[in-house]
Design a protein around this motif. Structure first.
Motif, PDB file in Angstrom:
ATOM      1  N   ASN B  16       0.864  -1.179   0.000  1.00 56.39           N
ATOM      2  CA  ASN B  16       0.000   0.000   0.000  1.00 56.39           C
ATOM      3  C   ASN B  16       0.894   1.219   0.000  1.00 56.39           C
ATOM      4  O   ASN B  16       1.748   1.355   0.869  1.00 56.39           O
ATOM      5  CB  ASN B  16      -0.879   0.018   1.241  1.00 56.39           C
ATOM      6  N   VAL B  17       0.739   2.052  -0.985  1.00 56.57           N
ATOM      7  CA  VAL B  17       1.572   3.247  -0.999  1.00 56.57           C
ATOM      8  C   VAL B  17       0.701   4.489  -0.924  1.00 56.57           C
ATOM      9  O   VAL B  17      -0.443   4.503  -1.372  1.00 56.57           O
ATOM     10  CB  VAL B  17       2.497   3.311  -2.238  1.00 56.57           C
ATOM     11  N   ASN B  18       1.323   5.495  -0.360  1.00 60.09           N
ATOM     12  CA  ASN B  18       0.635   6.753  -0.187  1.00 60.09           C
ATOM     13  C   ASN B  18       0.339   7.366  -1.545  1.00 60.09           C
ATOM     14  O   ASN B  18       1.208   7.484  -2.373  1.00 60.09           O
ATOM     15  CB  ASN B  18       1.564   7.695   0.574  1.00 60.09           C
ATOM     16  N   GLN B  26      -2.809   3.828  -2.699  1.00 62.18           N
ATOM     17  CA  GLN B  26      -2.907   2.978  -3.879  1.00 62.18           C
ATOM     18  C   GLN B  26      -2.230   1.643  -3.616  1.00 62.18           C
ATOM     19  O   GLN B  26      -1.394   1.534  -2.727  1.00 62.18           O
ATOM     20  CB  GLN B  26      -2.199   3.650  -5.054  1.00 62.18           C
ATOM     21  N   THR B  27      -2.579   0.640  -4.412  1.00 60.66           N
ATOM     22  CA  THR B  27      -1.947  -0.668  -4.276  1.00 60.66           C
ATOM     23  C   THR B  27      -0.880  -0.827  -5.344  1.00 60.66           C
ATOM     24  O   THR B  27      -1.143  -0.630  -6.529  1.00 60.66           O
ATOM     25  CB  THR B  27      -2.988  -1.787  -4.455  1.00 60.66           C
ATOM     26  N   PRO B 277       4.265   0.888 -12.135  1.00 59.40           N
ATOM     27  CA  PRO B 277       3.760  -0.291 -11.421  1.00 59.40           C
ATOM     28  C   PRO B 277       2.483   0.010 -10.646  1.00 59.40           C
ATOM     29  O   PRO B 277       1.809  -0.897 -10.186  1.00 59.40           O
ATOM     30  CB  PRO B 277       4.910  -0.663 -10.478  1.00 59.40           C
ATOM     31  N   LEU B 278       2.123   1.276 -10.530  1.00 66.50           N
ATOM     32  CA  LEU B 278       0.897   1.637  -9.829  1.00 66.50           C
ATOM     33  C   LEU B 278      -0.327   1.546 -10.735  1.00 66.50           C
ATOM     34  O   LEU B 278      -1.456   1.510 -10.269  1.00 66.50           O
ATOM     35  CB  LEU B 278       1.002   3.054  -9.272  1.00 66.50           C
ATOM     36  N   SER B 279      -0.095   1.565 -12.029  1.00 62.34           N
ATOM     37  CA  SER B 279      -1.242   1.452 -12.929  1.00 62.34           C
ATOM     38  C   SER B 279      -0.880   0.484 -14.042  1.00 62.34           C
ATOM     39  O   SER B 279      -0.665   0.873 -15.172  1.00 62.34           O
ATOM     40  CB  SER B 279      -1.612   2.816 -13.496  1.00 62.34           C
ATOM     41  N   ILE B 280      -0.775  -0.788 -13.661  1.00 61.23           N
ATOM     42  CA  ILE B 280      -0.469  -1.819 -14.636  1.00 61.23           C
ATOM     43  C   ILE B 280      -1.677  -1.973 -15.550  1.00 61.23           C
ATOM     44  O   ILE B 280      -2.809  -2.068 -15.078  1.00 61.23           O
ATOM     45  CB  ILE B 280      -0.138  -3.148 -13.924  1.00 61.23           C
ATOM     46  N   GLY B 283      -5.230  -6.470 -19.262  1.00 60.05           N
ATOM     47  CA  GLY B 283      -4.726  -7.240 -20.393  1.00 60.05           C
ATOM     48  C   GLY B 283      -3.263  -7.528 -20.199  1.00 60.05           C
ATOM     49  O   GLY B 283      -2.784  -7.670 -19.079  1.00 60.05           O
ATOM     50  N   CYS B 284      -2.536  -7.590 -21.303  1.00 55.11           N
ATOM     51  CA  CYS B 284      -1.113  -7.908 -21.210  1.00 55.11           C
ATOM     52  C   CYS B 284      -0.336  -6.688 -20.715  1.00 55.11           C
ATOM     53  O   CYS B 284      -0.469  -5.605 -21.274  1.00 55.11           O
ATOM     54  CB  CYS B 284      -0.609  -8.323 -22.582  1.00 55.11           C
ATOM     55  N   PRO B 285       0.472  -6.854 -19.668  1.00 55.44           N
ATOM     56  CA  PRO B 285       1.177  -5.685 -19.138  1.00 55.44           C
ATOM     57  C   PRO B 285       2.180  -5.091 -20.128  1.00 55.44           C
ATOM     58  O   PRO B 285       2.546  -3.921 -20.020  1.00 55.44           O
ATOM     59  CB  PRO B 285       1.902  -6.239 -17.897  1.00 55.44           C
TER      60      PRO B 285
END
Ligand SMILES: Nc1ncnc2c1ncn2[C@@H]1O[C@H](COP(=O)(O)OP(=O)(O)OP(=O)(O)O)[C@@H](O)[C@H]1O
Ligand SMILES: Nc1ncnc2c1ncn2[C@@H]1O[C@H](COP(=O)(O)OP(=O)(O)OP(=O)(O)O)[C@@H](O)[C@H]1O
Ligand code: SF4
Ligand SMILES: [Mg+2]
Ligand SMILES: [Mg+2]
Lengths: 325, 318
Positions: B16-18, B26-27, B277-280, B283-285
């Motif tokens: 969990n990040v600020n 956010q995760t 990495p906060l908004s992967i 679908g395919c990354p």
């Protein structure tokens, strides 16, 4: 005429335990539009020799040279005020540790725009446009937004790209890039190296690339200078250096590359680089060299001819006399 | 086939990040579901870009951090925090930085004995010291080094000390997180040889994390390629290097500079944004940077199959 010409550069540091020679009688030339790589073990004086040329060493360092000229300026006799006009402008450097060379108190955008204001005198709007453009070039995603970030809010790799953007902002004539891509992924690294190569095409910039990565050297450099314990021990064009190294150290270094391995165990170079107190009398590599004899141990070799890559060795490899013996 | 020493099923670690001022937390999905097996005497290499979750994986396997979901089995035993203390002896970790990881105020002898003091309190002083001296010899250091401090050693020697310390509890698995990235080429080869010899002798299993593909190609038996917290390709070293299936693996291999100036360059240039990495992406990354992307890639998430060599891609390379 060379863009950069250095003859017999030596740097000594005053330390608590006495004088320490970090750079020992190094010659170096870089032409306009040329890419020179400097390689060698950690502590071999790669960074210090370039910092000495730019006048960026602390007062504990004593710098001596027979000649040191850049773009027609004599760097030895130049006042520090004159030098400041050149450094950061025509002569730029990407430092090895990006975090310590960015100011933590200002946004990265402010820092790059300040450089554009001081060196190029650009107006406000132009500075913004150019800063965004530079960030884009070095592959920083979402550049306009990233300008307002502080260094600690960016990853190491991102800060490294900020440094690169700042260094190329003023279209320098010579760029010293000290390990510019070590914190970066190979895909981004490839992008940065392409960018530096294209700048060279466009502006005729000369590039000195300091790196450990022999892969980067092979793919990017035209000429390679190999340092060992403060000395330049060999210099050749990139292809022959990888194919027929003259100095036993260069050869041993290339043998240690995992991609050249033929066995499960890799060839190694036994022993360590000499330090302040165990500097050998003869060849500095002799304690680790598998070819060393009594002459090597007692007499320091002088650089060979240019045909033999200026190798500092009594018995250069890959030569007729070697093959005959 | 021998029983694997480590098995991971759907291993996951979220943080969990600020989100910053006035933003909800956010995760960050550092590792998003990873499966693998590691057998005694074998090396499994994990490669991938900076930030793809390699060190997070290393910390979970070394039981420094708990997975947020998924299952880890060591030596047939399910890993739960209450078993960490027992299992920790079987899995030891060596970090990238040989300078930061040794206590500068302790002599090498004390550094080596420390894990015994903590984990095997019933050993006598003499036994501990004998074991530490034996280990020093095993990693190629000299007896007189026993009483020296870390700053008196070179980077390569310190990395040997770190390996020696990790071996003090006779582990079955070493997690090596970028063990040679900070070292010179000549020192790198000495450490890699040491690891090879120790593996042959002690049947150690290695989880070897690196971004240097030429090193991985030399040491690995099997390879996992990670991208944004997920495995995008898995296979034997031979299969993966000979015929990469995932476009990202292909790009990675093509961008790895080769130490041969005469070699042809045919780099695949990736365009498109590096996703955070906060908004992967759904679908395919890899879709935003992939040159083979189709609509399906953005809609559905490709997964690995059970084949020994498999890529999480709808349109793998042929
Ligand atoms: N300010 C200083 N005072 C004393 N010694 C120094 C100082 N700066 C550097 N040195 C020493 O000078 C030598 C050369 O250092 P330099 O930084 O040039 O090495 P390098 O070849 O760039 O190594 P690396 O690959 O690790 O960056 C080293 O032994 C270093 O410890
Ligand atoms: N304690 C933490 N809290 C929040 N985020 C974290 C934490 N640790 C790691 N992360 C994030 O998780 C992601 C994966 O990090 P990790 O260190 O595992 O990457 P890596 O693959 O080891 O990268 P590198 O090659 O740079 O070492 C990154 O985006 C990182 O910022
Ligand atoms: S001079 Fe002698 S010791 Fe030095 S590199 Fe040449 S052969 Fe080896
Ligand atoms: Mg340096
Ligand atoms: Mg890591």
């Amino acid at each position: 005429m060379s863009l950069l010409r250095i003859r017999n550069l030596s740097v000594d540091f005053a330390t608590a335990s006495g004088q320490f020679r970090a750079v020992d009688a190094v010659d170096q030339d870089v032409d306009t539009g040329e890419i020179l790589a400097i390689v060698g073990e950690s502590g071999s004086g790669k960074s210090v020799s370039m910092l000495a040329m730019m006048g960026l060493l602390p007062w504990t360092a004593t710098v001596t040279a027979d000649e040191m000229t850049f773009d027609g300026h004599n760097l030895l006799t130049m006042s520090s005020a004159e030098r400041r006009k050149i450094v950061g402008n025509d002569l730029a450097m990407i430092f090895q540790e990006p975090m310590s060379s960015l100011n933590p108190c200002f946004t990265v955008g402010w820092q790059i725009k300040e450089a554009l204001r001081i060196h190029l005198g650009l107006g406000r709007a132009e500075r913004q446009t150019r800063a965004v453009e530079l960030f884009e070039q070095v592959g920083i995603p979402d550049p306009a937004k990233r300008l307002s970030a502080f260094p600690h809010q960016l990853s190491g790799g991102m800060n490294q790209r900020v440094m690169i953007a700042m260094a190329i902002a003023c279209k320098p004539k010579l760029l010293i890039a000290d390990e510019p891509t070590t914190a970066l992924d190979v895909t981004i690294q490839a992008q940065i190296l392409d960018l530096l190569a294209s700048l060279r095409e466009e502006t005729g910039m000369g590039l000195v690339l300091i790196t450990h990565d022999m892969g980067v050297v092979a793919e990017t450099a035209e000429r390679v200078s190999v340092q060992y314990a403060g000395q330049k021990i060999e210099e050749q064009a990139v292809e022959p250096l990888f194919k027929t190294p003259y100095h036993p150290y260069t050869s041993a270094l290339l043998d240690a590359l995992p991609e050249r391995a033929t066995e499960r165990l890799l060839p190694t170079i036994p022993g360590v680089v000499p330090g302040q107190f165990d500097r050998p009398a003869g060849c500095l590599f002799s304690p680790r060299c598998k070819f060393a004899d009594a002459t090597c141990k007692s007499t320091a070799p002088k650089p060979c001819s240019a045909e033999l890559g200026h190798a500092r060795c009594h018995y250069p490899l890959n030569t007729d006399q070697r093959i005959a013996s | 086939m021998t029983q694997p020493v480590i098995e991971a099923n759907a291993l996951q670690r979220h943080y969990n990040v600020n989100g910053g001022l006035f933003q909800p937390p956010q995760t960050l999905k550092a590792v998003a579901g990873l499966d693998f097996k590691l057998s005694p005497g074998k090396t499994l290499a994990v490669v991938g870009e900076s930030g793809c979750g390699k060190s997070t994986l290393a910390r979970m396997v070394a039981m420094i951090e708990e997975p947020t979901a998924g299952e880890l089995t060591i030596d047939g035993k399910r890993v739960l925090p209450e078993h960490w203390a027992d299992l920790r002896q079987s899995v030891q970790i060596v970090f990238q930085d040989p300078y930061g990881s040794l206590n500068p105020r302790h002599r090498i002898g004390a550094i080596l004995q420390e894990p015994l003091v903590i984990n095997k309190p019933d050993l006598s002083r003499e036994e501990r010291e004998a074991k530490a001296r034996e280990m020093l010899k095993l990693v190629g250091l000299r007896p007189e080094h026993f009483d020296r401090y870390p700053h008196m050693f070179s980077g390569g020697q310190r990395q040997r000390i770190a390996v020696a310390r990790a071996l003090m509890l006779d582990p079955k698995v070493l997690v090596l997180d970028e063990p040679v990235s900070a070292l010179d080429l000549s020192i790198q080869s000495a450490i890699l040889n040491l690891l090879t010899e120790l593996q042959d002798r002690l049947q150690l299993a290695y989880l070897f994390i690196s971004h240097d593909l030429s090193v991985v190609r030399h040491v690995a038996d099997d390879v996992i390629v990670m991208y944004l917290g997920r495995a995008v390709e898995r296979g034997s070293k031979e299969a993966l290097f000979a015929a990469p299936k995932h476009p990202y693996t292909k790009a990675l291999l093509s961008a790895t500079p080769r130490a041969n100036p005469a070699a042809e360059k045919d780099r695949i240039k990736l365009t498109g944004e590096l996703p955070s990495p906060l908004s992967i992406p759904d679908g395919c990354p890899f879709a935003p940077r992939c040159w083979k992307v189709q609509d399906r890639c953005r809609a559905e998430q490709p997964t690995l199959s059970h084949d020994p060599h498999s890529a999480a891609c709808f349109f793998p390379m042929d």
